[in-house]
Design a protein around this motif. Structure first.
Motif, short mmCIF file in Angstrom:
data_model
loop_
_atom_site.label_atom_id
_atom_site.label_comp_id
_atom_site.label_asym_id
_atom_site.label_seq_id
_atom_site.Cartn_x
_atom_site.Cartn_y
_atom_site.Cartn_z
N LEU A 39 -21.43 -21.94 -10.90
CA LEU A 39 -20.02 -21.99 -10.54
C LEU A 39 -19.17 -22.35 -11.75
O LEU A 39 -18.12 -21.72 -12.01
N THR A 40 -19.62 -23.35 -12.51
CA THR A 40 -18.87 -23.80 -13.68
C THR A 40 -18.87 -22.74 -14.78
O THR A 40 -17.83 -22.45 -15.38
N SER A 43 -16.75 -19.72 -13.72
CA SER A 43 -15.34 -20.05 -13.55
C SER A 43 -14.64 -20.27 -14.89
O SER A 43 -13.53 -19.80 -15.10
N TRP A 180 -13.33 -25.36 -8.55
CA TRP A 180 -13.32 -23.89 -8.50
C TRP A 180 -12.20 -23.36 -7.60
O TRP A 180 -11.45 -22.45 -7.97
N TYR A 189 -13.55 -30.05 -14.05
CA TYR A 189 -15.01 -30.10 -13.92
C TYR A 189 -15.57 -31.39 -14.51
O TYR A 189 -16.52 -31.97 -13.97
#
Length: 432
Positions: A39-40, A43, A180, A189
């Protein structure tokens, strides 16, 4: 005080049971980490994720430097006091470990902030990014949880520790999802990672205080620490030595990422970080075994030192087998997982991932040797070996990363892991 462990079980069986509880917590972390890492990375994009990975590696490196690994102190000396039925001495060693954690956090805060502004330019960080790194380091340092970890492991409450440690991946996952959905930048984050560390520390302290109250009629913070050094032979030497051992251990975990970021660029550092995380997720079962078996060694060192040799051999065979299985898994599915986590941008990391998996085979083959040496009261031997190998590793890494980039860093890591295994095994044989 209640007794620890199940008397009918052998040390390896009990360690595997406890490793299962550790894996329940850390295995959840490994599973969730694939999701929040993907996800990180997707993104933020390759460039921004690389900066995120560098800040994360720097913060965790400073955290490792600041930590005193006080849980090992609690387990080693606490096991002696439990065997001697000396609750007051046990309470004092717990308070001593807590004060070590607190002092290390305060000292490490000053060190980390100064380091960010002195070294941040070497990684290409802008002033706002340096400010972010400094704030992130503050949150990590106040997340040290050595003393409560030691309490839970000494009292054989790996099940409780597993529940508490599950808070870390769950909070990270929730934070990454929030970042996100809100379209957050690196700061969002980093905030998710920081909050997860602090919440997990709170959960660990809550769980350990509950166990302490079950075993002591008086508050654990009641006794004075005065006299704790005299009644625990070699206490300061042991504490400092285990701290230095851990500091040298960070060379294998965080320093290569920082070296790649310094010599190549942030994108390469981000890729190296992903490869390191993937290998770490595969190796969590055996790492859990290493942490679970140390308390068993500490207890055997008091009552049956000869049994340690047999236990080390069996645990190392289990580790070697796990390493080979992990390497085969990387060969078969490594590229697919890299594409799933980071996309096409990170397929270049596959050769690095393979080499780091070979290094993991060496690390896991000696998984029980270092805990055994520490439990036998020989942390100085481990420090001498790690220090010598670390110097050689740093020199090899500096040259390899400048010439061959990420691939050179991976090869240097594998070579250092093999050398460390050989020297630690030779040192252990001398103790037989």
């Amino acid at each position: 005080m209640a007794t620890t462990g199940t008397k009918s079980e052998g040390p390896v069986k009990r360690a595997i049971r406890n490793a299962g509880w550790l894996l329940a917590g850390k295995g959840a972390g490994g599973f969730f980490s694939l999701f929040y890492l993907a996800l990180t990375a997707r993104s933020l994009g390759a460039e921004q994720f690389g900066i995120f990975a560098l800040i994360l590696s720097y913060g965790q490196a400073v955290t490792n430097l600041a930590q005193f690994q006080s849980w090992q102190t609690v387990v080693r000396y606490g096991a002696m006091h439990e065997a001697d039925a000396a609750p007051d001495k046990l309470r004092r060693i717990i308070v001593f470990a807590f004060l070590l954690d607190l002092g290390a956090a305060l000292a490490g805060t000053l060190l980390s902030v100064a380091g960010v502004y002195l070294l941040g330019g070497q990684f290409g960080w802008s002033r706002p990014e340096q400010d972010l790194a400094a704030l992130f380091c503050l949150s990590l340092l106040f997340g040290v949880r050595g003393a409560p970890t030691g309490v839970l492991r000494l009292f054989d409450r790996f099940d409780v520790a597993a529940y508490a440690e599950t808070v870390l991946p769950a909070t990270r996952m929730a934070g990454a999802l929030i970042a996100w959905m809100s379209g957050a930048s690196i700061a969002g984050y980093l905030a998710a990672w920081a909050v997860a560390e602090l919440v997990t520390t709170g959960a660990m302290w809550w769980a350990s205080v509950r166990e302490i109250r079950k075993r002591f009629r008086e508050p654990v913070m009641g006794p004075r620490v005065r006299g704790v050094v005299e009644e625990n032979a070699g206490l300061w030497v042991f504490a400092w030595t285990t701290n230095l051992n851990t500091s040298l251990n960070l060379v294998w975990k965080q320093f290569p990422v920082l070296a790649v970021g310094w010599a190549v660029d942030a994108v390469a550092a981000g890729g190296f970080r992903i490869a390191t995380q993937l290998v770490g997720a595969l190796n969590k079962p055996t790492i859990a075994l290493a942490r679970a078996i140390y308390p068993e060694f500490a207890k055997l060192a008091v009552v049956d030192r000869a049994a340690i040799n047999r236990t080390v051999l069996r645990a190392c065979l289990i580790g070697a087998l796990a390493g080979v299985i992990a390497l085969i898994a990387v060969l078969l599915a490594g590229q697919s997982v890299l594409q799933l986590v980071g996309g096409e941008d990170y397929l270049f990391v596959f050769p690095v991932l393979l080499i780091l998996s070979v290094a993991a085979v060496f690390d896991l083959s000696g998984v029980a040797i270092e805990p055994a040496l520490v439990a036998l009261g020989r942390p100085g031997t481990v420090l001498w070996v790690r220090g010598m190998v670390s110097i050689m590793f740093a020199a090899a890494l500096a040259g390899a990363v400048l010439v061959y980039g990420s691939l050179g860093a991976a090869v240097a890591t594998a070579g250092a892991s093999l050398l460390l295994l050989i020297l630690l095994y030779a040192a252990f044989r001398k103790q037989e």
